[in-house]
Write a protein that holds these residues in place. Structure first.
Motif, short mmCIF file in Angstrom:
data_model
loop_
_atom_site.label_atom_id
_atom_site.label_comp_id
_atom_site.label_asym_id
_atom_site.label_seq_id
_atom_site.Cartn_x
_atom_site.Cartn_y
_atom_site.Cartn_z
N PHE A 1 45.03 37.39 42.46
CA PHE A 1 45.58 38.74 42.58
C PHE A 1 44.57 39.67 43.23
O PHE A 1 43.38 39.63 42.93
CB PHE A 1 45.96 39.26 41.20
CG PHE A 1 46.58 40.63 41.22
CD1 PHE A 1 47.76 40.84 41.90
CD2 PHE A 1 45.99 41.70 40.57
CE1 PHE A 1 48.34 42.10 41.94
CE2 PHE A 1 46.55 42.95 40.60
CZ PHE A 1 47.74 43.15 41.29
N PHE A 2 45.07 40.50 44.17
CA PHE A 2 44.25 41.56 44.77
C PHE A 2 44.38 42.80 43.88
O PHE A 2 45.45 43.42 43.80
CB PHE A 2 44.73 41.90 46.17
CG PHE A 2 44.23 40.95 47.23
CD1 PHE A 2 43.29 39.98 46.95
CD2 PHE A 2 44.70 41.06 48.54
CE1 PHE A 2 42.83 39.11 47.93
CE2 PHE A 2 44.24 40.20 49.53
CZ PHE A 2 43.31 39.22 49.23
N LEU A 3 43.32 43.16 43.20
CA LEU A 3 43.30 44.30 42.29
C LEU A 3 42.59 45.47 42.96
O LEU A 3 41.37 45.57 42.94
CB LEU A 3 42.59 43.92 40.98
CG LEU A 3 42.54 44.98 39.88
CD1 LEU A 3 43.95 45.38 39.46
CD2 LEU A 3 41.74 44.46 38.69
N SER A 4 43.37 46.37 43.56
CA SER A 4 42.76 47.47 44.31
C SER A 4 42.20 48.54 43.40
O SER A 4 41.30 49.29 43.80
CB SER A 4 43.80 48.09 45.25
OG SER A 4 44.76 48.83 44.51
N GLY A 5 42.73 48.65 42.19
CA GLY A 5 42.31 49.74 41.31
C GLY A 5 43.28 50.90 41.31
O GLY A 5 43.14 51.84 40.52
N GLY A 6 44.30 50.84 42.19
CA GLY A 6 45.33 51.86 42.20
C GLY A 6 46.38 51.56 41.14
O GLY A 6 46.40 50.50 40.53
N VAL A 7 47.29 52.52 40.94
CA VAL A 7 48.30 52.34 39.89
C VAL A 7 49.23 51.18 40.22
O VAL A 7 49.69 50.46 39.32
CB VAL A 7 49.09 53.65 39.67
CG1 VAL A 7 49.91 54.03 40.90
CG2 VAL A 7 50.00 53.53 38.46
N ASP A 8 49.49 50.94 41.50
CA ASP A 8 50.41 49.85 41.88
C ASP A 8 49.86 48.49 41.45
O ASP A 8 50.54 47.69 40.80
CB ASP A 8 50.65 49.85 43.39
CG ASP A 8 51.15 51.18 43.90
OD1 ASP A 8 51.83 51.87 43.13
OD2 ASP A 8 50.86 51.53 45.06
N SER A 9 48.62 48.21 41.81
CA SER A 9 48.03 46.93 41.44
C SER A 9 47.80 46.85 39.93
O SER A 9 47.88 45.77 39.34
CB SER A 9 46.72 46.69 42.20
OG SER A 9 45.71 47.57 41.78
N ALA A 10 47.54 48.00 39.29
CA ALA A 10 47.37 48.01 37.84
C ALA A 10 48.67 47.62 37.14
O ALA A 10 48.66 46.87 36.15
CB ALA A 10 46.90 49.39 37.37
N VAL A 11 49.79 48.11 37.66
CA VAL A 11 51.10 47.76 37.09
C VAL A 11 51.38 46.27 37.28
O VAL A 11 51.81 45.58 36.35
CB VAL A 11 52.22 48.61 37.73
CG1 VAL A 11 53.59 48.04 37.41
CG2 VAL A 11 52.12 50.05 37.25
N VAL A 12 51.14 45.77 38.48
CA VAL A 12 51.38 44.34 38.73
C VAL A 12 50.53 43.49 37.79
O VAL A 12 51.03 42.54 37.17
CB VAL A 12 51.08 43.98 40.19
CG1 VAL A 12 51.23 42.46 40.40
CG2 VAL A 12 52.02 44.71 41.14
N SER A 13 49.25 43.82 37.66
CA SER A 13 48.37 43.02 36.80
C SER A 13 48.78 43.11 35.34
O SER A 13 48.68 42.13 34.59
CB SER A 13 46.92 43.47 36.97
OG SER A 13 46.75 44.82 36.56
N ASN A 14 49.27 44.28 34.92
CA ASN A 14 49.70 44.48 33.54
C ASN A 14 50.91 43.62 33.20
O ASN A 14 51.03 43.11 32.08
CB ASN A 14 50.01 45.96 33.31
CG ASN A 14 50.21 46.31 31.86
OD1 ASN A 14 51.33 46.43 31.40
ND2 ASN A 14 49.11 46.46 31.12
N VAL A 15 51.81 43.45 34.17
CA VAL A 15 52.99 42.59 33.97
C VAL A 15 52.63 41.13 34.16
O VAL A 15 53.10 40.24 33.44
CB VAL A 15 54.12 42.99 34.95
CG1 VAL A 15 55.32 42.07 34.80
CG2 VAL A 15 54.53 44.45 34.72
#
Length: 722
Positions: free
Chosen positions: A384-398
């Motif tokens: 996973f590419f974790l940019s630190g933005g809310v979008d990637s945070a949501v994806v990682s959380n799910v």
């Protein structure tokens, strides 16, 4: 003895090595004069329970009676696997060409022009031009390169169509089965005395491939077996039965494909090309004119490629077209839009006004979870590419609970989820990504790697980035620079990644949305920027990852999920200016942020400073002052005299700044005459084309970068430029 050892001793993970050995045995048998034994060995191997698919590969290579060609094909496919460091970097690239037997002819009435990619089409003829051209796209598929050529059917004048296809493969699904190598050459009996001969090359992943095939068996009484577990093979089956337009509409995935078909009943030939609904995967085509003349009716051909660079030297530059997202092409119809959802094409589509229309938060969350699960389909490791933005945070959380369950199902030692972040030291993205990792369990569950970079190291990389990006659009190139380093770093370990791309285009995520005057404007703007995804965000996502042999998947842009979100009242996406200033509720993407405020299935939450941080474009979040540093450096590399002559030298999409001119010069060096292919944002940036006026952005970028800072960062020190 060989087959016994292969079937009973070698594990599944070694099937690729077994195939290589089998191919070598075949070559040695043939070289020593035992051709009959070699053919028997090929048949036995392809029928073994491990399905090495040797005979299908030999058929693709067309090696029937030529040892020289066997060795050439063997070398082009296998030699790439010798470096052990490449084995873990096993999407794809395609090149295809076919005579235009539909609309053109030469002075002697023939449809066969002098076309380099088609001149060597007879059996046993080695097509060096096709090999060399396909090899240009090696970065898109280093697991193997296969080329094939021949002739199909005839037109009303009896002229056959020469064809050629080349394919480079990045193996994601069924990676060790050589039957999965493309181009597929398959024959399907579809009626009495009627056989469809299909030649197919696909770049992409088809997520619903099993359902497509099972529906054909159930509804169409389809009796043709699949020869591999490749997700792309079903395109050939469905095309043979239902034709091109129906096939493009049926597929759920990211794809670009080219099909050449002969119907043996009447000798008719079809050519068909299509691109996925959103434009995740690219596809171009152009005209090859006989002898490179300007004669209007000269015999010519159609040439297709995943990237512009493989068309250079083979087509008339002015004829090159990027197939738009959601479109297909045929020589008879030209470009036709097949993806026409109401929410995208009809401005009067307002389902939220109906009394019985309701979209619940749970429904949205369930749809997004399904979109992520769908994109976990792979026979290789997930990262996973974790940019630190809310979008990637949501994806990682799910994603994290789903990933843990998948690991438990596999059994054995838990493999930590690899995540990758890019940025300058103490940048908003890096510090936010670290906080997300800690909240999700830290080192116990996540293997987080950060690629730090400094301004000094990037300038020499820009020519390579533009060569792979095939654009001169400044806003896009800025964001490509950190993405280049991110993909390069990740490719050392993996070959398939999930990203948070696409959220802003459906949840109104950009800061300039704060100046929208009403919900209708918000909805219209989302349609506009969604339609540009294939030329902007997704163009970057594909090219920067594929430049390093990585495949990127984008769950936010799942077509069903997008349809659901775009049926929600756009009033829920209105942005409050004061909330933007205060990093509080009501800011951009509040709808998405509120959906994921609560703990996930494992009880983990997104850190508050990350959940409510400002939207940062990828060139901004890696470091607030990065864009100004880049532009200051590039200004020293372009003279005032060059800027004065810009309109004369570049009359199409004339550069307006020294930064833009610097990028344009590099593009011109590589893709002369193809400047019309690049689609720019009106006014030089995404925000400038909106229905409303906003001072948030100019063509140089975000004006107030201080909006991007957050509480997780340490005290900043200025970065000097030399």
């Amino acid at each position: 003895i060989f087959l016994f050892v292969a079937e009973n001793i070698f594990p599944e993970s070694k099937r690729d090595e077994v195939f290589n050995t089998a191919f070598l045995v075949f070559v040695l048998l043939a070289l020593s004069g035992h051709q009959e034994t070699a053919n028997a060995f090929s048949t036995a191997t392809s029928n073994s329970k491990n399905t090495f698919g040797l005979s299908n590969s030999l058929n693709n290579f067309q090696v029937g009676n030529s040892i020289d060609k066997t060795l050439t094909s063997f070398q082009s496919t296998i030699s790439r696997k010798q470096d052990k460091n490449e084995l873990h970097r096993l999407m794809c690239g395609l090149v295809a060409a076919i005579d235009d037997i539909w609309t053109s002819s030469s002075s002697d009435g023939s449809s066969k022009g002098d076309i380099a990619l088609l001149n060597c089409y007879e059996d046993n003829a080695e097509n060096k031009q096709l090999l060399e051209t396909t090899n240009i796209l090696y970065h898109r598929g280093p697991d193997g390169m296969t080329v094939a050529s021949g002739a199909l059917g005839h037109n009303d004048s009896g002229e056959e169509a020469r064809w050629a296809m080349g394919h480079t493969r990045l193996s994601i699904v069924d990676p060790n089965n050589r039957n999965a190598d493309m181009p597929f050459q398959m024959d399907f009996k579809v009626g009495e005395n009627e056989i469809k001969k299909i030649k197919l090359a696909v770049n992409g992943e088809i997520y619903n491939h099993e359902k497509v095939y099972s529906d054909m068996v159930k509804d169409d009484d389809w009796s043709h077996d699949r020869i591999s577990a490749s997700d792309c093979e079903v395109v050939a089956h469905h095309f043979a039965k239902h034709g091109g337009p129906a096939t493009a509409k049926k597929l759920d995935g990211m794809f670009a494909f080219v099909v050449f078909e002969e119907n043996t009943k009447d000798g008719s030939v079809k050519a068909f090309a299509a691109r996925d609904p959103v434009g995740i995967k690219p596809l171009y085509y152009g005209r090859a004119i006989e002898g490179h003349t300007e004669e209007k009716n000269a015999a010519g051909g159609f040439i297709f490629s995943s990237e512009l660079k493989a068309l250079v030297g083979h087509v008339e530059p002015s004829s090159v077209v990027a197939i738009p997202p959601g479109h297909y092409w045929t020589p008879e119809e030209g470009l036709v839009c097949y993806h026409n959802p109401e929410w995208l094409r009809n401005e009067d589509h307002t389902p939220w006004e109906a009394e019985d229309h309701q979209v619940t938060d749970d429904e949205i969350r369930e749809a997004f979870t399904a979109a992520i699960e769908k994109r976990m389909m792979a026979d290789v490791d997930l990262v996973f590419f974790l940019s630190g933005g809310v979008d990637s945070a949501v994806v990682s959380n799910v994603l994290m609970p789903l990933y843990k369950k998948a690991q438990e199902k596999l059994g054995g030692e838990f493999r930590r989820l690899p995540t990758f972040t890019v940025g300058m030291k103490n940048s908003p993205d890096v510090m936010a990504a670290k906080a997300v990792v800690e909240q999700l369990g830290g080192d116990k569950y996540i293997d987080h790697k950060i690629r730090y970079f400094t301004p000094d190291e990037v300038f020499d990389t820009i020519p390579k980035i533009i060569y792979h990006m095939e654009t001169y659009e400044a806003e896009l190139i800025r964001s490509c620079i950190p993405n280049w380093f991110l993909a390069e770093h990740a490719a050392k370990d993996v070959k398939m990644v999930l990203t948070g791309e696409g959220s802003d285009e459906i949840f109104a995520g950009y800061l300039y949305f704060q100046d929208a005057e009403n919900p209708a404007q918000v909805q219209n703007e989302l349609r506009r920027i969604y339609n540009m995804l294939g030329n902007a965000n997704l163009h970057r996502t594909d090219r920067m990852t594929m430049a390093h042999s990585l495949e990127a998947r984008v769950p936010f842009l799942d077509t069903e999920f997008t349809k659901l979100i775009m049926s929600v009242d756009p009033a829920k996406k209105i942005v409050d200016k004061e909330a933007v200033k205060n990093n509080s509720r009501g800011r951009e993407k509040t709808m998405l942020r509120e959906l994921y405020e609560q703990p996930n299935a494992d009880g983990e939450t997104i850190p508050e400073p990350v959940l409510w941080r400002a939207k940062a474009m990828q060139c901004e979040g890696v470091g607030e002052d990065w864009v100004s540093i880049l532009q200051a450096k590039l200004a020293t590399l372009v003279s005032d005299e060059e800027m004065e002559a810009a309109a004369e030298n570049f009359p199409i999409n004339t550069p307006q700044t020294k930064e833009e001119l610097y990028y344009r010069r590099i593009y011109e060096e590589n893709f002369h005459g193809m400047e019309h292919v690049v689609k720019l944002w009106p006014g030089g940036g995404r925000a400038m084309g909106a229905e409303w006026k906003s001072d948030m952005y100019t063509r140089e970028g975000l004006q107030n970068v201080d909006l991007l800072s957050h509480s997780l960062q340490e005290e900043k020190t200025p970065v000097a430029v030399e």
